[in-house]
Design a protein around this motif. Structure first.
Motif, short mmCIF file in Angstrom:
data_model
loop_
_atom_site.label_atom_id
_atom_site.label_comp_id
_atom_site.label_asym_id
_atom_site.label_seq_id
_atom_site.Cartn_x
_atom_site.Cartn_y
_atom_site.Cartn_z
N GLU A 120 0.73 4.90 -2.02
CA GLU A 120 0.63 6.18 -1.29
C GLU A 120 1.78 7.10 -1.66
O GLU A 120 1.60 8.31 -1.81
N ALA A 121 2.97 6.51 -1.82
CA ALA A 121 4.13 7.31 -2.23
C ALA A 121 3.87 7.92 -3.61
O ALA A 121 4.17 9.10 -3.85
N LYS A 161 0.84 -1.21 0.00
CA LYS A 161 0.00 0.00 0.00
C LYS A 161 0.88 1.25 0.00
O LYS A 161 0.54 2.26 -0.62
N ASP A 162 2.01 1.16 0.70
CA ASP A 162 2.92 2.30 0.81
C ASP A 162 3.36 2.82 -0.56
O ASP A 162 3.55 4.01 -0.76
N VAL A 163 3.57 1.88 -1.49
CA VAL A 163 4.06 2.27 -2.82
C VAL A 163 3.02 3.13 -3.53
O VAL A 163 3.34 4.16 -4.15
#
Lengths: 361, 243
Positions: free
Chosen positions: B198-199, B194-196
């Protein structure tokens, strides 16, 4: 570069309040650290600032702009994630260039900006590599370069030093502090590690259960914590708390009695502390000594474990059945399970009322 | 004299009696694999070099069968048709599967129902599905020609016309395989941190950029796997000459 203003910001998930009515101003160019235990709402607050989650109530301003309703990509905010969140299929160059490519900058401009950002984090020779070929510290630098290349108004960092080992963590702490000074940027940094907060922050924001407990400069928070939570959370080893009772108080002094502690008189206004009320005496482990001083009180402790660190010795002991920790300078001779006299500086004692609020002047 | 460790001694091969269990454990699987796969394949290869007919003695004819096959125009057309069918089924199935998986990867009410509906053709009996599709393609009373008639268009012989039959079969195969592609892509999508995403959002990427620059490349290994199994599956469906 711009300041940040949070006005009565709240975030709820169903009935659970993750962030409660937070109001806070972070000045332009300041390095602010949100610190607190797991689940205190610090990462949620950071995500609200980034625009990754919408606020339930309140307003967020970056500089002069109200960005409360703005999507993440339009807030002039860059974020470094705990997991780095690099794009694994792209080279280091493309990872750093990605935000500029999204702005449709010219190829030449992108190349120049990427090379400059990579040089700032000392990655100029690794631009062609994929993230998988880099060490943890180098991946961290790529994430930082990707953040700085956009020249955002605000840098957000979500526990970026949680994954590296202890040696790299120390190196990266220094590196981030240097980078902050070099860029003069406004940074908001989230950590659960009070050591990172103390060493890096211009100002610390201590959070607990979604609320701000205290905002202040590291040494102010260390010496003048507003309550027992802050006093226990900031400082390592944590502050010792001894249950005590007020035996007499007036406008100039408070007399306190605690089991295992000599009768104690603190020079402060005691008008709000009636005799018989319960209080807590807080003593930081580093303000104990093995020899009496001009204004010290004596505690007789029974040590049950001794940790020798070379420069310091940590003693885990019991005082009248209550566990305490003392940090003594050097390498004193201490016998386990034998009574040991410890002396605490009266001027460094903290007095908390029954609500947990600090009552020292 | 100081003792030195010998690299030759360290690399000394171990005897069969020391590590027989390493051979024994995979042996049953290897035997089954040999009997069911390698032996028939080798036998088929040998048979292709003979004039075997089970009615007369078998003789080796070496490459004569292959020469006859490649000089037959119907075989070349069948290969071409099969290749056309394979490409026609594989790539649209992958694209539709990816789009459906992306749409159904979000959190919204009813997504489980949609996933189930899209996956049902995979579980449906091929014979039952073929009967339904024969009705769908029926030239006189089928629903497709019924819809065309309502729009004032002439009915089409979907399965009877050499020009339309291939496309009709491809559509049916896509309908059947699309659920498999969707499930495999869904598993791949849930593997992307998910972080990718969001980034990428913070980096200013729009939905289209995130799909093309993050999702599609990060699913490349899944796409490759899916492409291989779809090609193998559809290529086995040999399409004869239609003219």
């Amino acid at each position: 570069m711009a300041g940040l203003d949070l006005a009565r910001v709240s975030k709820t998930y169903g009935a659970f309040e993750a962030v409660k009515d937070v109001s806070l101003t972070i000045e332009e160019g300041e390095f602010a650290v949100f610190v607190g235990p797991s689940g205190c709402g610090k990462s949620t607050l950071l995500r609200l600032i980034a625009g990754l989650d919408p606020v339930s109530e309140g307003a967020i301003r970056i500089g002069k702009d109200d960005v409360t309703a703005c999507p993440a990509g339009t807030r002039s905010v860059a974020m470094v994630f705990q997991s780095y969140a690099l794009y694994p299929h792209m080279s280091v160059f493309d990872n750093i260039a990605f935000p500029l490519q999204m702005e449709k900058r010219s190829k030449e401009d992108i190349r120049q900006q990427v090379e400059k950002a990579a040089a700032t984090v000392q990655l100029g020779t690794r631009l062609g590599d994929k993230p998988a070929k880099l060490s943890g510290g180098q991946r961290q630098r790529v994430a930082i370069a990707r953040a700085i290349v956009r020249k955002p108004a605000l840098f957000l960092m979500d526990e970026p030093l949680s994954n590296p080992d202890a040696a790299l963590r120390m190196e990266m702490r220094t590196e981030l502090t240097r980078l902050h000074k070099q860029l003069g940027a406004t940074m908001v940094y989230v950590t659960h590690d009070q050591l990172e907060a103390m060493t890096m922050a211009d100002r610390i924001v201590v959070l607990n259960r979604g609320s701000v407990e205290q905002v202040g400069r590291p040494m102010d928070i260390y010496h003048r914590p507003v309550n027992k939570f802050v006093a226990s959370f900031i400082g390592s080893p944590p502050m010792n708390m001894l249950a005590a009772e007020v035996v007499g108080a007036d406008g100039l002094s408070v007399r306190v009695a605690a089991e295992g502690l000599e009768p104690l008189t603190l020079a402060q206004d005691g008008s709000a502390l009636p005799a018989g009320s319960s209080v807590t005496v807080g003593i930081r482990p580093e303000f104990f000594s093995a020899t009496p001083g001009p204004d010290t009180i004596k505690l007789t402790a029974i040590p049950h474990a001794v940790e020798r660190l070379g420069l310091h010795t940590i003693i885990h002991a019991a005082v009248a059945g209550h566990a305490i920790t003392a940090l003594l300078n050097g390498d004193p001779v201490i016998e386990v399970n034998q009574p040991l006299d410890l002396y605490a500086a009266v001027g460094q004692l903290h007095l908390f009322d029954s609500e947990g609020l600090r009552r020292n002047a | 004299m100081a003792l030195q460790s010998s690299p030759v001694a360290a690399a000394r091969p171990q005897s069969f009696t020391q590590n027989w269990s390493a051979y024994a454990f995979p042996a049953p699987a290897l035997i089954i694999l040999f009997l069911s796969l390698l032996l028939p394949a080798a036998t088929t290869l040998v048979m292709s070099l003979t004039d075997i007919s089970f009615l007369r003695p078998t003789n080796f004819v070496w490459l004569e069968n292959y020469i006859k096959l490649f000089s037959d125009g119907r075989f070349r057309q069948a290969v071409g048709n099969t290749a056309y069918y394979t490409v026609g089924v594989t790539f649209p199935t992958m694209v539709l599967g990816l789009l459906a998986a992306t749409a159904l990867n979000g959190k919204f009410r009813g997504r489980i129902v949609f996933r189930t509906i899209f996956y049902l053709p995979v579980l449906t009996s091929l014979i039952a599905a073929a009967v339904v599709w024969m009705y769908v393609y029926e030239p006189y009373s089928g629903p497709i020609n019924g819809a065309l008639a309502q729009m004032g268009l002439p009915p089409q012989p979907w399965l009877q016309s050499p020009d339309l039959a291939m496309t009709s079969l491809i559509i049916m195969a896509i309908w059947r395989d699309f659920g498999t592609a969707m499930i495999i892509y869904l598993a791949g999508l849930q593997d992307i941190p998910k972080d990718v995403y969001e980034a990428a959002r913070l980096d200013g990427a729009k939905t289209k950029d995130i799909f093309l620059r993050i999702t599609v490349p990060m699913l490349s290994s899944v796409s490759f796997y899916l492409m291989i199994i779809l090609i193998v599956q559809t290529f086995q469906c040999s399409v004869p000459s239609m003219s």
